[in-house]
Motif scaffolding. Structure first.
Motif, short mmCIF file in Angstrom:
data_model
loop_
_atom_site.label_atom_id
_atom_site.label_comp_id
_atom_site.label_asym_id
_atom_site.label_seq_id
_atom_site.Cartn_x
_atom_site.Cartn_y
_atom_site.Cartn_z
N THR A 148 0.89 4.19 -2.91
CA THR A 148 0.69 5.60 -2.58
C THR A 148 1.83 6.44 -3.11
O THR A 148 1.61 7.50 -3.71
N GLU A 162 0.84 -1.20 0.00
CA GLU A 162 0.00 0.00 0.00
C GLU A 162 0.87 1.26 0.00
O GLU A 162 0.56 2.24 -0.68
N ARG A 186 1.64 9.42 -5.95
CA ARG A 186 2.12 10.77 -5.66
C ARG A 186 3.22 11.20 -6.63
O ARG A 186 3.20 12.32 -7.14
#
Length: 74
Positions: free
Chosen positions: A34, A30, A38
């Motif tokens: 992320t 995870e 980003r």
């Protein structure tokens, strides 16, 4: 001598196994997902730049992950 010819058949089976195991490498944590999201928002499709921020990942792995996850079919 006949055994030598037989062992070459075994090596072709091994190469098939190696190709199948590449799919499991597309599993990202995870935190990695992320970070990829980003970074993509910041730098776009500069996969090598994104891969440089994630130890043990290559630009190819990240690009494959991104396209399999967020491919646009327009």
């Amino acid at each position: 001598m006949a055994d030598s010819g037989h062992s070459s058949d075994d090596s072709s089976v091994d190469s098939r196994d190696a190709n199948g195991s590449q799919d499991s490498k597309l599993e990202f944590s995870e935190d990695e997902e992320t970070l990829i999201t980003r970074m993509f928002n910041l730098v776009g499709e500069r996969w090598s730049l994104i891969a440089g921020r994630i130890p043990g990942r290559t630009a190819e792995e990240i690009e494959k992950y991104w396209t399999s996850r967020y491919s646009t079919s327009e």
